[in-house]
Write a protein that holds these residues in place. Sequence first.
Motif, PDB file in Angstrom:
ATOM      1  N   SER A 116       0.813  -1.219   0.000  1.00  0.00           N
ATOM      2  CA  SER A 116       0.000   0.000   0.000  1.00  0.00           C
ATOM      3  C   SER A 116       0.848   1.272   0.000  1.00  0.00           C
ATOM      4  O   SER A 116       0.307   2.366  -0.133  1.00  0.00           O
ATOM      5  N   ILE A 117       2.149   1.150   0.154  1.00  0.00           N
ATOM      6  CA  ILE A 117       3.023   2.324   0.181  1.00  0.00           C
ATOM      7  C   ILE A 117       3.304   2.762  -1.249  1.00  0.00           C
ATOM      8  O   ILE A 117       3.807   1.994  -2.056  1.00  0.00           O
ATOM      9  N   THR A 118       2.980   4.020  -1.541  1.00  0.00           N
ATOM     10  CA  THR A 118       3.136   4.546  -2.897  1.00  0.00           C
ATOM     11  C   THR A 118       4.182   5.654  -2.914  1.00  0.00           C
ATOM     12  O   THR A 118       4.621   6.132  -1.862  1.00  0.00           O
ATOM     13  N   THR A 119       4.548   6.083  -4.101  1.00  0.00           N
ATOM     14  CA  THR A 119       5.513   7.169  -4.247  1.00  0.00           C
ATOM     15  C   THR A 119       5.039   8.443  -3.546  1.00  0.00           C
ATOM     16  O   THR A 119       5.839   9.089  -2.858  1.00  0.00           O
ATOM     17  N   PRO A 120       3.774   8.838  -3.676  1.00  0.00           N
ATOM     18  CA  PRO A 120       3.327  10.024  -2.937  1.00  0.00           C
ATOM     19  C   PRO A 120       3.467   9.872  -1.415  1.00  0.00           C
ATOM     20  O   PRO A 120       3.747  10.849  -0.718  1.00  0.00           O
ATOM     21  N   ASP A 121       3.291   8.647  -0.886  1.00  0.00           N
ATOM     22  CA  ASP A 121       3.488   8.416   0.547  1.00  0.00           C
ATOM     23  C   ASP A 121       4.946   8.666   0.935  1.00  0.00           C
ATOM     24  O   ASP A 121       5.235   9.260   1.978  1.00  0.00           O
ATOM     25  N   ILE A 122       5.862   8.221   0.107  1.00  0.00           N
ATOM     26  CA  ILE A 122       7.293   8.422   0.378  1.00  0.00           C
ATOM     27  C   ILE A 122       7.635   9.898   0.293  1.00  0.00           C
ATOM     28  O   ILE A 122       8.366  10.429   1.136  1.00  0.00           O
ATOM     29  N   ARG A 123       7.081  10.587  -0.707  1.00  0.00           N
ATOM     30  CA  ARG A 123       7.315  12.036  -0.821  1.00  0.00           C
ATOM     31  C   ARG A 123       6.799  12.776   0.403  1.00  0.00           C
ATOM     32  O   ARG A 123       7.434  13.704   0.903  1.00  0.00           O
ATOM     33  N   GLU A 124       5.609  12.369   0.875  1.00  0.00           N
ATOM     34  CA  GLU A 124       5.033  13.004   2.064  1.00  0.00           C
ATOM     35  C   GLU A 124       5.924  12.780   3.286  1.00  0.00           C
ATOM     36  O   GLU A 124       6.148  13.695   4.077  1.00  0.00           O
ATOM     37  N   TYR A 125       6.448  11.550   3.429  1.00  0.00           N
ATOM     38  CA  TYR A 125       7.361  11.270   4.543  1.00  0.00           C
ATOM     39  C   TYR A 125       8.616  12.134   4.449  1.00  0.00           C
ATOM     40  O   TYR A 125       9.055  12.723   5.440  1.00  0.00           O
ATOM     41  N   LEU A 126       9.207  12.226   3.255  1.00  0.00           N
ATOM     42  CA  LEU A 126      10.417  13.020   3.089  1.00  0.00           C
ATOM     43  C   LEU A 126      10.171  14.487   3.378  1.00  0.00           C
ATOM     44  O   LEU A 126      10.994  15.163   4.007  1.00  0.00           O
ATOM     45  N   THR A 127       9.010  14.996   2.954  1.00  0.00           N
ATOM     46  CA  THR A 127       8.665  16.390   3.227  1.00  0.00           C
ATOM     47  C   THR A 127       8.484  16.600   4.721  1.00  0.00           C
ATOM     48  O   THR A 127       8.987  17.564   5.295  1.00  0.00           O
TER      49      THR A 127
END
Length: 149
Positions: free
Chosen positions: A130-141
């Motif tokens: 369920s982890i998507t690229t937008p989720d990773i971007r949100e975490y990094l932000t």
Amino acid sequence: MPKKTRNSKTHKKNIRRGLSLYKTDASPYWFARIWVSGEKKYVVRSTKESSQLAAEEIAEELFYDLKQKRFVEAIPKDRLFIHYADMLVKQQRRIAGKTKSKRYASDDESILHRKGDGVVDYFGRRDVASITTPDIREYLTRSSYAIIS
């Protein structure tokens, strides 16, 4: 002919593919049976409705909630992010000091398990699928704001 029990399904109605209703002698309520393709199993929930029409509406809501991931279901432990993070640390411990530096595993482990903004704090109990690229971007932000503050 099979013996009829109180838990035998007496009334059945297919609403759509992956969603059906049924009733048993043991309960006055209709039950929604929902197919969860990701886990390859059915989820059964009581609609707490004795009317078939009202039960259909509740079943549609349950189906929608399940598909929107608002419905909390047990995720197998081998599908959790924390499981893969722990596997990574174990693998790194095996090779630390041989072909890599002695701090190889401990450095990554401290980054993964850091309180407040660690990767495991953020993704730990989620299904890896369920982890998507937008989720990773949100975490990094989010983690970059924590570093700046």
